[in-house]
Structures are given as structure tokens and as C-alpha cells.
Design a protein around this motif. Structure first.
Motif, PDB file in Angstrom:
ATOM      1  N   MET A  11       0.836  -1.204   0.000  1.00  0.00           N
ATOM      2  CA  MET A  11       0.000   0.000   0.000  1.00  0.00           C
ATOM      3  C   MET A  11       0.871   1.255   0.000  1.00  0.00           C
ATOM      4  O   MET A  11       0.568   2.239  -0.698  1.00  0.00           O
ATOM      5  CB  MET A  11      -0.920   0.001   1.222  1.00  0.00           C
ATOM      6  N   ASN A  15       0.665   3.725  -3.169  1.00  0.00           N
ATOM      7  CA  ASN A  15       0.157   5.062  -2.880  1.00  0.00           C
ATOM      8  C   ASN A  15       1.246   6.123  -2.938  1.00  0.00           C
ATOM      9  O   ASN A  15       0.965   7.283  -3.245  1.00  0.00           O
ATOM     10  CB  ASN A  15      -0.538   5.078  -1.518  1.00  0.00           C
ATOM     11  N   GLY A  74      -3.504   9.411  -2.315  1.00  0.00           N
ATOM     12  CA  GLY A  74      -2.222   8.785  -1.985  1.00  0.00           C
ATOM     13  C   GLY A  74      -1.948   8.878  -0.497  1.00  0.00           C
ATOM     14  O   GLY A  74      -1.543   7.895   0.144  1.00  0.00           O
ATOM     15  N   GLY A  77      -4.536   6.605   1.421  1.00  0.00           N
ATOM     16  CA  GLY A  77      -4.222   5.174   1.377  1.00  0.00           C
ATOM     17  C   GLY A  77      -3.106   4.808   2.335  1.00  0.00           C
ATOM     18  O   GLY A  77      -3.191   3.803   3.049  1.00  0.00           O
ATOM     19  N   CYS A  78      -2.053   5.611   2.365  1.00  0.00           N
ATOM     20  CA  CYS A  78      -0.929   5.334   3.265  1.00  0.00           C
ATOM     21  C   CYS A  78      -1.364   5.434   4.728  1.00  0.00           C
ATOM     22  O   CYS A  78      -1.019   4.590   5.561  1.00  0.00           O
ATOM     23  CB  CYS A  78       0.211   6.311   2.993  1.00  0.00           C
ATOM     24  N   PHE A  92     -10.854   5.376   0.700  1.00  0.00           N
ATOM     25  CA  PHE A  92      -9.794   5.338  -0.299  1.00  0.00           C
ATOM     26  C   PHE A  92     -10.250   4.555  -1.526  1.00  0.00           C
ATOM     27  O   PHE A  92     -10.106   5.009  -2.667  1.00  0.00           O
ATOM     28  CB  PHE A  92      -8.544   4.699   0.307  1.00  0.00           C
ATOM     29  N   VAL A  96     -10.732   6.225  -5.264  1.00  0.00           N
ATOM     30  CA  VAL A  96      -9.872   5.727  -6.336  1.00  0.00           C
ATOM     31  C   VAL A  96     -10.704   5.155  -7.478  1.00  0.00           C
ATOM     32  O   VAL A  96     -10.384   5.337  -8.659  1.00  0.00           O
ATOM     33  CB  VAL A  96      -8.876   4.674  -5.810  1.00  0.00           C
ATOM     34  N   GLU A 229      -3.606   2.253  -9.564  1.00  0.00           N
ATOM     35  CA  GLU A 229      -4.828   2.406  -8.783  1.00  0.00           C
ATOM     36  C   GLU A 229      -5.583   1.082  -8.656  1.00  0.00           C
ATOM     37  O   GLU A 229      -6.132   0.773  -7.592  1.00  0.00           O
ATOM     38  CB  GLU A 229      -5.718   3.471  -9.423  1.00  0.00           C
ATOM     39  N   ALA A 232      -3.745  -0.879  -6.129  1.00  0.00           N
ATOM     40  CA  ALA A 232      -3.972  -0.315  -4.796  1.00  0.00           C
ATOM     41  C   ALA A 232      -5.370  -0.649  -4.286  1.00  0.00           C
ATOM     42  O   ALA A 232      -5.562  -0.926  -3.096  1.00  0.00           O
ATOM     43  CB  ALA A 232      -3.765   1.200  -4.822  1.00  0.00           C
ATOM     44  N   SER A 236      -6.067  -2.726  -0.984  1.00  0.00           N
ATOM     45  CA  SER A 236      -6.830  -2.064   0.081  1.00  0.00           C
ATOM     46  C   SER A 236      -8.020  -2.905   0.529  1.00  0.00           C
ATOM     47  O   SER A 236      -8.340  -2.963   1.725  1.00  0.00           O
ATOM     48  CB  SER A 236      -7.304  -0.689  -0.375  1.00  0.00           C
TER      49      SER A 236
END
Length: 247
Positions: A11, A15, A74, A77-78, A92, A96, A229, A232, A236
Motif C-alpha cells: 500500500m 500510494n 495517496g 491510502g498510506c 480510499f 480511487v 490504482e 492499490a 486495500s
């Protein structure tokens, strides 16, 4: 535990890349907006311009908006992965997904540029020529805008030097703008003969070339970001489910 740690690292990687891409797009958008006082500024200043022209003139706002949103997601997400927040991860994923769909639509529009934007610019030719012939050399704003554009993009008129025929500038000075002649004539006046010999490309051709040269690059970057994306979003959701199972 090991799996969860690996997912967090992924992630951060995905991100982080999205965050950097967002910063790059935001920077490009700001540059286009600042530069719109020249080439795109001319398109906005023309009276009776086709309504669809606004889509080209306001492309900078689209880039700024997309860049800013990518920066946010970004970071989101982090932060969601680090705090193991299901709420942040779900937000998130939703954001996205929306951005991904917008980017796909934008990439498709770039690939069909010749079918949409180019005919639109061609239909604008008569209005631009009329604006030059009525205002260049008489209206300070129009004159300054054209001078800035022609100097920056090394172009002459909308199509070529003949666009200035009948303009107040030509009538008053009996010469064409210096950008309508090659550097070899810099010591001489840019009269009709020298302008004809030089035959500098018009700003229309420069604008089309600029957009076409960058359309493929922008589309490729958008598709690359889209791939990040997708990855991610998958990570996620896996992390979201793992956090839910631990609860």
C-alpha cells in the motif's frame, strides 16, 4: 501478521507512486494555467467562438483537480494502511474507483482528439482571422496576447502571415510582425516579400502539434496511474477484509 505487514508495504509503494504522479500532474496543470495567457488565452478571447472551445481552454483546471485528488488519495491510502482504519480504506477505495473511471474516460477523449478537437479549432479560423484583422495593432490586449504567443511558440498568425492583411498594425506600419520572418531577415523589415519567403508556421499548427505530441504521453501516464490504482484498490480491499477478520 507477515501477510498484513506485506500488504501495508505494498500500500505504501502503490500510494507513494500515486502521490508522486498527482504532484506531477498538479505541476503540469499549474504550468498550463500560467501559460494560458498566451496560446490558449487567444482562443478564450475570440468572440463568437464555438461553445466546445471551453473544454480546451479549461484543461488546466482538469489537470489541477486530478492532481490534487491523487495527492489526497495517496495520503489517505498510506494513512489508512498505517492506522489499519477500515473507514479510511473504504473511503480510499471509493475515491480511487471514481478517479479511475474518470481517467479512463479522459484517456479515450485524448485518443479521439483528431475527431473532436481538431475540427473545432479549424471551425474557429474565420473568427480568429477576423479578430486579428480588426484588433491587432489597435487593441493593446489582443496585440500583446498575439505577440507573446508568437514569440513563445515561434509561429505567425493563426495559419500564416496573410492573417495580418488588413489589420491596423499592417495599415499603420506597412510591415508584418517580426515573428513572421526568419532570423536571417532580422536586420531587415518584415515586409510581405520576406514574410512570404519565410512562411513561418501558424499558431494553429503549433497548437495542434503541441496537443498531439503530449496527448500520447498524457494518455500513457494516465493508464500507468490507472494500473497502480487497480493494484492499490485490490490491496486495500484485502487489507480491509483482514482488519475486519481480526476484529
Amino acid at each position: 501478521m507477515c501477510c498484513s505487514g506485506f500488504l501495508k508495504i505494498m500500500m505504501f509503494i502503490f500510494n507513494g507512486a500515486i502521490f508522486l504522479a498527482g504532484a506531477a500532474i498538479l505541476g503540469i496543470g499549474i504550468w498550463v494555467k500560467v501559460d494560458s495567457d498566451s496560446l490558449l488565452g487567444i482562443l478564450e478571447s475570440v468572440e463568437n467562438a464555438p461553445s466546445g472551445l471551453a473544454e480546451l481552454a479549461y484543461v488546466s483546471y482538469l489537470l489541477i483537480g486530478v492532481g490534487a485528488v491523487l495527492l489526497i488519495i495517496g495520503f489517505l491510502g498510506c494513512c489508512g494502511a498505517m492506522r489499519e482504519s477500515r473507514c479510511m480504506l473504504l473511503a480510499f477505495f471509493s475515491i480511487v474507483l471514481i478517479i479511475f473511471l474518470i481517467e479512463v474516460a479522459g484517456a479515450v477523449l485524448l485518443f479521439v482528439f483528431d475527431d473532436v478537437a481538431k475540427p473545432l479549432l479549424e471551425s474557429l479560423e474565420n473568427e480568429v482571422r477576423k479578430d486579428i484583422q480588426q484588433n491587432y495593432g489597435d487593441n493593446e490586449g489582443v496585440t500583446s496576447l498575439w505577440n507573446t504567443t508568437m514569440e513563445q511558440f515561434k509561429c505567425c498568425g493563426y495559419r500564416n502571415y496573410t492573417d495580418f492583411e488588413g489589420s491596423p498594425f499592417l495599415n499603420d506600419h506597412d510591415v508584418f510582425p517580426t515573428t513572421c520572418c526568419n532570423a536571417t531577415f532580422s536586420g531587415n523589415v518584415c515586409n510581405e516579400q520576406n514574410a512570404h519567403i519565410s512562411m513561418i508556421d501558424g499558431c494553429f499548427d503549433k497548437l495542434v502539434q503541441l496537443i498531439e505530441d503530449n496527448a500520447v504521453v498524457v494518455a500513457a501516464v494516465a493508464l500507468g496511474i490507472a494500473a497502480l490504482e487497480i493494484a492499490a484498490m485490490v490491496v486495500s480491499m484485502i487489507l480491509y477484509n483482514n482488519i475486519g477478520n481480526k476484529a
